[in-house]
Design a protein around this motif. Structure first.
Motif, PDB file in Angstrom:
ATOM      1  N   LEU A   1       0.833  -1.206   0.000  1.00  0.00           N
ATOM      2  CA  LEU A   1       0.000   0.000   0.000  1.00  0.00           C
ATOM      3  C   LEU A   1       0.871   1.262   0.000  1.00  0.00           C
ATOM      4  CD1 LEU A   1      -2.791   1.325   0.231  1.00  0.00           C
ATOM      5  CD2 LEU A   1      -2.598   1.095   2.739  1.00  0.00           C
ATOM      6  N   VAL A   2       1.878   1.296   0.852  1.00  0.00           N
ATOM      7  CA  VAL A   2       2.747   2.478   0.953  1.00  0.00           C
ATOM      8  C   VAL A   2       3.535   2.680  -0.334  1.00  0.00           C
ATOM      9  CG1 VAL A   2       4.757   3.421   2.149  1.00  0.00           C
ATOM     10  CG2 VAL A   2       2.889   2.419   3.458  1.00  0.00           C
ATOM     11  N   ASN A   3       4.019   1.604  -0.928  1.00  0.00           N
ATOM     12  CA  ASN A   3       4.775   1.733  -2.180  1.00  0.00           C
ATOM     13  C   ASN A   3       3.913   2.287  -3.310  1.00  0.00           C
ATOM     14  OD1 ASN A   3       7.617   0.889  -1.937  1.00  0.00           O
ATOM     15  ND2 ASN A   3       6.780  -1.044  -1.219  1.00  0.00           N
ATOM     16  N   SER A   4       2.627   1.861  -3.370  1.00  0.00           N
ATOM     17  CA  SER A   4       1.737   2.374  -4.421  1.00  0.00           C
ATOM     18  C   SER A   4       1.442   3.863  -4.220  1.00  0.00           C
ATOM     19  CB  SER A   4       0.441   1.561  -4.450  1.00  0.00           C
ATOM     20  OG  SER A   4      -0.300   1.754  -3.256  1.00  0.00           O
ATOM     21  N   ILE A   5       1.230   4.268  -2.956  1.00  0.00           N
ATOM     22  CA  ILE A   5       0.983   5.688  -2.669  1.00  0.00           C
ATOM     23  C   ILE A   5       2.215   6.515  -2.998  1.00  0.00           C
ATOM     24  CG2 ILE A   5       0.515   7.335  -0.814  1.00  0.00           C
ATOM     25  CD1 ILE A   5      -1.201   5.153   0.502  1.00  0.00           C
ATOM     26  N   LYS A   6       3.382   5.998  -2.612  1.00  0.00           N
ATOM     27  CA  LYS A   6       4.627   6.709  -2.916  1.00  0.00           C
ATOM     28  C   LYS A   6       4.781   6.921  -4.424  1.00  0.00           C
ATOM     29  CE  LYS A   6       8.278   4.848  -4.055  1.00  0.00           C
ATOM     30  NZ  LYS A   6       9.478   3.998  -4.265  1.00  0.00           N
ATOM     31  N   LYS A   7       4.469   5.885  -5.207  1.00  0.00           N
ATOM     32  CA  LYS A   7       4.599   5.986  -6.662  1.00  0.00           C
ATOM     33  C   LYS A   7       3.699   7.074  -7.232  1.00  0.00           C
ATOM     34  CE  LYS A   7       4.465   3.111 -10.814  1.00  0.00           C
ATOM     35  NZ  LYS A   7       4.182   1.752 -11.365  1.00  0.00           N
ATOM     36  N   GLU A   8       2.454   7.125  -6.721  1.00  0.00           N
ATOM     37  CA  GLU A   8       1.515   8.149  -7.190  1.00  0.00           C
ATOM     38  C   GLU A   8       2.019   9.551  -6.861  1.00  0.00           C
ATOM     39  OE1 GLU A   8      -2.308   7.387  -5.590  1.00  0.00           O
ATOM     40  OE2 GLU A   8      -2.461   5.365  -6.439  1.00  0.00           O
ATOM     41  N   LEU A   9       2.499   9.729  -5.650  1.00  0.00           N
ATOM     42  CA  LEU A   9       2.942  11.054  -5.211  1.00  0.00           C
ATOM     43  C   LEU A   9       4.198  11.495  -5.929  1.00  0.00           C
ATOM     44  CD1 LEU A   9       2.279  10.751  -1.361  1.00  0.00           C
ATOM     45  CD2 LEU A   9       0.915  12.002  -3.033  1.00  0.00           C
ATOM     46  N   ILE A  10       5.114  10.563  -6.200  1.00  0.00           N
ATOM     47  CA  ILE A  10       6.373  10.914  -6.871  1.00  0.00           C
ATOM     48  C   ILE A  10       6.105  11.426  -8.288  1.00  0.00           C
ATOM     49  CG2 ILE A  10       8.445   9.892  -7.905  1.00  0.00           C
ATOM     50  CD1 ILE A  10       8.785  10.560  -5.012  1.00  0.00           C
ATOM     51  N   GLU A  11       5.086  10.842  -8.949  1.00  0.00           N
ATOM     52  CA  GLU A  11       4.777  11.266 -10.311  1.00  0.00           C
ATOM     53  C   GLU A  11       4.347  12.732 -10.371  1.00  0.00           C
ATOM     54  OE1 GLU A  11       1.902   8.539 -11.730  1.00  0.00           O
ATOM     55  OE2 GLU A  11       3.351   6.901 -12.059  1.00  0.00           O
ATOM     56  N   GLU A  12       3.808  13.233  -9.238  1.00  0.00           N
ATOM     57  CA  GLU A  12       3.376  14.634  -9.209  1.00  0.00           C
ATOM     58  C   GLU A  12       4.530  15.578  -8.890  1.00  0.00           C
ATOM     59  OE1 GLU A  12       0.242  14.863  -6.395  1.00  0.00           O
ATOM     60  OE2 GLU A  12      -1.015  13.368  -7.403  1.00  0.00           O
ATOM     61  N   GLU A  13       5.665  15.036  -8.481  1.00  0.00           N
ATOM     62  CA  GLU A  13       6.816  15.858  -8.085  1.00  0.00           C
ATOM     63  C   GLU A  13       7.879  15.806  -9.189  1.00  0.00           C
ATOM     64  OE1 GLU A  13       6.969  17.734  -5.280  1.00  0.00           O
ATOM     65  OE2 GLU A  13       4.908  17.090  -4.820  1.00  0.00           O
ATOM     66  N   LYS A  14       7.550  16.292 -10.344  1.00  0.00           N
ATOM     67  CA  LYS A  14       8.481  16.279 -11.472  1.00  0.00           C
ATOM     68  C   LYS A  14       9.712  17.139 -11.154  1.00  0.00           C
ATOM     69  CE  LYS A  14       5.598  13.872 -13.982  1.00  0.00           C
ATOM     70  NZ  LYS A  14       5.872  12.451 -14.285  1.00  0.00           N
ATOM     71  N   GLY A  15      10.870  16.593 -11.448  1.00  0.00           N
ATOM     72  CA  GLY A  15      12.099  17.356 -11.273  1.00  0.00           C
ATOM     73  C   GLY A  15      12.722  17.220  -9.886  1.00  0.00           C
ATOM     74  N   ARG A  16      12.023  16.609  -8.928  1.00  0.00           N
ATOM     75  CA  ARG A  16      12.595  16.442  -7.569  1.00  0.00           C
ATOM     76  C   ARG A  16      13.193  15.051  -7.410  1.00  0.00           C
ATOM     77  NH1 ARG A  16       9.152  17.824  -2.480  1.00  0.00           N
ATOM     78  NH2 ARG A  16      11.157  17.193  -1.619  1.00  0.00           N
ATOM     79  N   ILE A  17      14.288  15.006  -6.678  1.00  0.00           N
ATOM     80  CA  ILE A  17      14.899  13.707  -6.330  1.00  0.00           C
ATOM     81  C   ILE A  17      14.669  13.473  -4.838  1.00  0.00           C
ATOM     82  CG2 ILE A  17      17.021  12.389  -6.191  1.00  0.00           C
ATOM     83  CD1 ILE A  17      18.094  14.023  -8.522  1.00  0.00           C
ATOM     84  N   ILE A  18      13.886  12.463  -4.521  1.00  0.00           N
ATOM     85  CA  ILE A  18      13.555  12.150  -3.119  1.00  0.00           C
ATOM     86  C   ILE A  18      14.033  10.735  -2.822  1.00  0.00           C
ATOM     87  CG2 ILE A  18      11.735  11.947  -1.400  1.00  0.00           C
ATOM     88  CD1 ILE A  18      10.044  13.812  -3.128  1.00  0.00           C
ATOM     89  N   ASP A  19      14.846  10.610  -1.797  1.00  0.00           N
ATOM     90  CA  ASP A  19      15.391   9.302  -1.394  1.00  0.00           C
ATOM     91  C   ASP A  19      14.421   8.649  -0.413  1.00  0.00           C
ATOM     92  OD1 ASP A  19      16.863   7.106  -0.777  1.00  0.00           O
ATOM     93  OD2 ASP A  19      18.440   8.170   0.312  1.00  0.00           O
ATOM     94  N   PHE A  20      13.659   7.675  -0.904  1.00  0.00           N
ATOM     95  CA  PHE A  20      12.718   6.930  -0.067  1.00  0.00           C
ATOM     96  C   PHE A  20      13.376   5.651   0.442  1.00  0.00           C
ATOM     97  CE2 PHE A  20       9.190   9.485  -1.619  1.00  0.00           C
ATOM     98  CZ  PHE A  20       8.283   9.415  -0.562  1.00  0.00           C
TER      99      PHE A  20
END
Length: 576
Positions: A431-450
Motif C-alpha cells: 500500500l505504501v509503495n503504491s501511494i509513494k509511486k503516485e505522489l512521486i509522479e506529481e513531483e516532477k524534477g525532484r529527487i527524493i530518497d525513499f
C-alpha cells in the motif's frame, strides 16, 4: 518454614556482646595458661630443691656409713652405706634433667656429679681397707678426704639451692601476679556478662515496646485500610478459581443491592451479569487466570431488583509460591454517567458533523459562482484591465481554489464520523509503495530518497488507512521541498498488542513547544506563503487512527526534520 525476625540494633548488640565475651574468654584462657605455666615453674623449682636435698642426704649417709663402719667395724653402718650407694645415681640424674633449662645450674650439677663420684670411690676404698687393715682404714679417714669432698658437695648443693631460691622468689611473685590477673579477668568477665545481659534485656524491652506500638499502629492502619476498602468510591471484589466471590466491599454490595453474606462464598460472579457480559466473562476468565491481568473490560451487572448498570472492570491475579492461581483482585467502576456522556457527545458529534457537511456542501455553489465569474473576467476582459486588475482576478481564483480544497477536506473529515470500519489484514508495504509511486509522479524534477522497510500488517479499514498514509507521505514530501537532498524513511515495529508505524523526514521540522497544535483542525505551524495546505490533513489522520483505537504522535526540531508515529491495536475491544 520457621522464620525469625530481629531488630538490626539487637543483632548488632548481640554480635558486640559475643565479641566482648569471646575476647574476655580468650583473655581468661590465656591468663589461665599463664597461671598454670607459672604454677608449674614454681613446682619445678621446688622439685629441684627437693632433689638437691636428696643428693645431699645420700652423700651424707654415704660418708656417715663408711665412717661408722671404719671406726667401729659394726656391719649396721654398712646397711646405711649400701643404701646410699644404691640411691646415689637416681637423684643426681633427676636433678640433671630438672636443670636442663638453666645452663649455670647444669654446670653446678655436672661438678656435683663428679664430687659424688669421688666421694663414692673414697667411701668404697675406706670400707674395703677397713675389712683388711683397721690401721690403714683409720689413717685413710684421718686424711680428711671424705670430709673435704662432702663439704664441697654441701657447698655445691648450697649454691644450687641458693639459685633455686632466687628463682623461686621470682616465680612465686610471678605466680601471684598471674593469680591476681586471673582473678581480675574473671571479675571483668562477670561484670561484662552482667552489663551485657542488662543491655540485652533493655534492648529486648525497647524492641517489645516498639513492637507493641507498631502493632497498635498496624491495627489502626488495617482499620483505615478496611474502611477505605469497604467504602471506596469504586467496587472491589475477589473471585476464587471457580469464579465464586470470596470478598467484596460495601460499595459494590450497595450498587447490587445484596448483603455481603448473600455474596461471599455463595454467589458466582457470572450470575450477576447480563447475557452479553456472560459470554465475555466465559471467554475472558480462563485467559485471565493464565495471563494474570485484565484491564477495562466492560460488563453489564444486574442488581437484586433486576435492573442493570454498566461497569468497567480491571483485575490482577494473586498466586501462591508455586505460581498457582489463588484469587483475583478486581476493581469495578460504575460507568453509567460516562456512558450517558459518551452518548451525548456522540449525538453532538453527529449533529456537528451533519452541520459541517451541510455548510460545506452549501458553500460549494457560491464558491463555484465566484470562481466562474472570475474566470469570465479573466477570459473576456483581461485585455481591458490593467496589471493590478488581472492580479486581483488571479488572487480571487487562487483563493477560490484553496477554499474548494478546504471544503473537500471538511467534507472528508465529516464523512469519517459516519463511516463504519471494515477491518481486514492489509499489506502495508504494498500500500505504501503504491501511494509513494503516485505522489512521486506529481513531483516532477525532484529527487527524493525513499527508504521503505518491510512493514508489519494490521487489521485496518483499507480506505481509511490509505488516507492516513497519503496525508503523512504528502506532508513529508511537502515539508522536504526546500531540502537539497530529501530523505524519507518509513518503518514499523510490532509489540504484543499493537503495531507501531513511523514516517521520518529531514525537512523543515517544527518546534516541539507547539506539538499539541499539530493534529487540530485548521492548525498550522508554517505560513501559507511557505507551504500550501488547509490544516485539516493531520486532523484527518488523528481521527482515522483513533477510530481504529490507536494513537498518533510526532517529534521534531526546527530545520532538523520531523517524525510522525501512529499505532494500530492488533486485538480489538470485545464490543467492536
Amino acid at each position: 518454614m520457621l522464620k525469625f525476625y530481629f531488630d538490626k540494633r539487637i543483632i548488632v548488640g548481640l554480635l558486640a556482646a559475643l565479641a566482648i565475651l569471646f575476647s574476655l574468654a580468650y583473655l581468661s584462657h590465656e591468663n589461665k595458661k599463664a597461671l598454670v605455666t607459672s604454677s608449674d615453674s614454681v613446682a619445678h623449682t621446688l622439685d629441684v630443691l627437693f632433689q638437691a636435698e636428696r643428693v645431699l642426704n645420700v652423700a651424707t649417709n654415704l660418708e656417715l656409713g663408711q665412717r661408722g663402719f671404719t671406726i667401729t667395724g659394726n656391719d649396721t653402718f654398712l646397711i646405711t652405706f649400701n643404701n646410699a650407694r644404691v640411691e646415689i645415681d637416681q637423684p643426681i640424674e633427676t636433678l640433671n634433667i630438672l636443670t636442663l633449662d638453666n645452663p649455670r645450674q647444669q654446670q653446678r650439677v655436672a661438678a656435683l656429679k663428679q664430687m659424688m663420684k669421688r666421694l663414692l670411690q673414697f667411701s668404697q676404698e675406706a670400707v674395703e681397707t677397713r675389712k683388711a687393715d683397721v690401721g690403714k682404714a683409720m689413717a685413710l679417714n684421718a686424711s680428711l678426704r671424705g670430709k673435704l669432698t662432702l663439704d664441697s658437695i654441701r657447698l655445691s648443693i648450697s649454691d644450687i639451692q641458693a639459685e633455686e631460691h632466687r628463682l623461686l622468689k621470682i616465680r612465686t611473685a610471678r605466680n601471684q601476679a598471674e593469680v591476681t590477673q586471673f582473678n581480675r579477668t574473671f571479675i571483668y568477665l562477670v561484670v561484662a556478662i552482667t552489663v551485657l545481659l542488662l543491655l540485652i534485656f533493655y534492648a529486648i524491652n525497647v524492641n517489645l515496646k516498639a513492637r507493641v506500638e507498631s502493632e497498635a499502629r498496624f491495627d489502626l492502619a488495617m482499620r483505615e485500610v478496611e474502611d477505605l476498602y469497604n467504602n471506596a468510591p469504586c467496587g472491589y471484589h475477589s473471585l476464587n478459581e471457580h469464579g465464586v466471590i470470596v470478598n467484596v466491599n460495601n460499595t459494590l454490595c450497595n450498587w447490587l443491592g445484596y448483603s455481603r453474606e448473600e455474596l461471599i462464598g455463595k454467589c458466582s460472579f457470572i450470575t450477576l451479569l447480563n447475557d452479553r457480559s456472560k459470554a465475555i466473562f466465559r471467554e475472558a476468565f480462563p485467559k485471565f487466570k493464565i495471563e494474570g491481568s485484565v484491564y477495562d473490560l466492560e460488563f453489564g451487572l444486574i442488581r437484586k431488583d433486576g435492573s442493570e448498570f454498566p461497569v468497567a472492570l480491571s483485575a490482577v491475579a494473586l498466586r501462591d509460591e508455586e505460581g498457582r492461581f489463588v484469587k483475583s483482585r478486581a476493581v469495578t467502576v460504575d460507568t453509567t454517567d460516562r456512558k450517558k456522556a459518551e452518548a451525548e457527545i456522540l449525538n453532538l458529534n453527529r449533529e456537528l458533523e451533519a452541520f459541517t457537511y451541510s455548510v460545506s456542501h452549501d458553500l460549494r455553489a457560491p464558491l463555484r459562482s465566484i470562481d466562474g465569474y472570475a474566470r469570465i473576467l479573466q477570459e473576456d476582459y483581461s485585455e481591458k484591465l490593467d496589471t493590478e486588475g488581472n492580479r486581483v482576478i488571479n488572487v480571487i481564483m487562487n483563493n477560490a481554489k484553496r477554499m474548494g480544497k478546504l471544503i473537500d477536506d471538511l467534507l472528508e473529515f465529516a464523512r469519517l464520523g459516519r463511516k463504519e470500519l471494515q477491518r481486514s489484514a492489509v499489506d502495508m508495504t504494498g500500500l505504501v509503495n503504491s501511494i509513494k509511486k503516485e505522489l512521486i509522479e506529481e513531483e516532477k524534477g525532484r529527487i527524493i530518497d525513499f527508504k521503505i522497510d518491510t512493514l508489519h500488517s494490521a487489521p485496518v479499514d483499507i480506505d481509511m488507512i490509505k488516507q492516513v498514509w497519503l496525508n503523512l507521505l504528502s506532508n513529508a514530501i511537502k515539508y522536504t521541498g526546500k531540502t537539497s537532498h530529501a530523505q524519507i524513511e518509513i518503518s514499523s515495529q510490532r509489540f504484543d498488542h499493537r503495531v507501531e508505524y513511523r514516517v521520518k523526514d529531514n525537512g523543515v521540522g517544527f518546534d516541539m513547544t507547539y506539538v499539541a497544535k499539530l493534529f487540530g483542525v485548521f492548525q498550522r505551524l508554517h505560513r501559507i506563503q511557505d507551504f500550501s495546505g488547509t490544516g485539516v490533513g493531520l486532523a484527518i489522520v488523528k481521527r482515522i487512527v483513533e477510530k481504529h483505537h490507536g494513537k498518533v504522535w510526532a517529534e521534531g526540531r526546527l530545520n532538523e526534520g520531523a517524525t510522525f508515529y501512529f499505532s494500530i491495536p492488533i486485538l480489538t475491544d470485545a464490543n467492536e
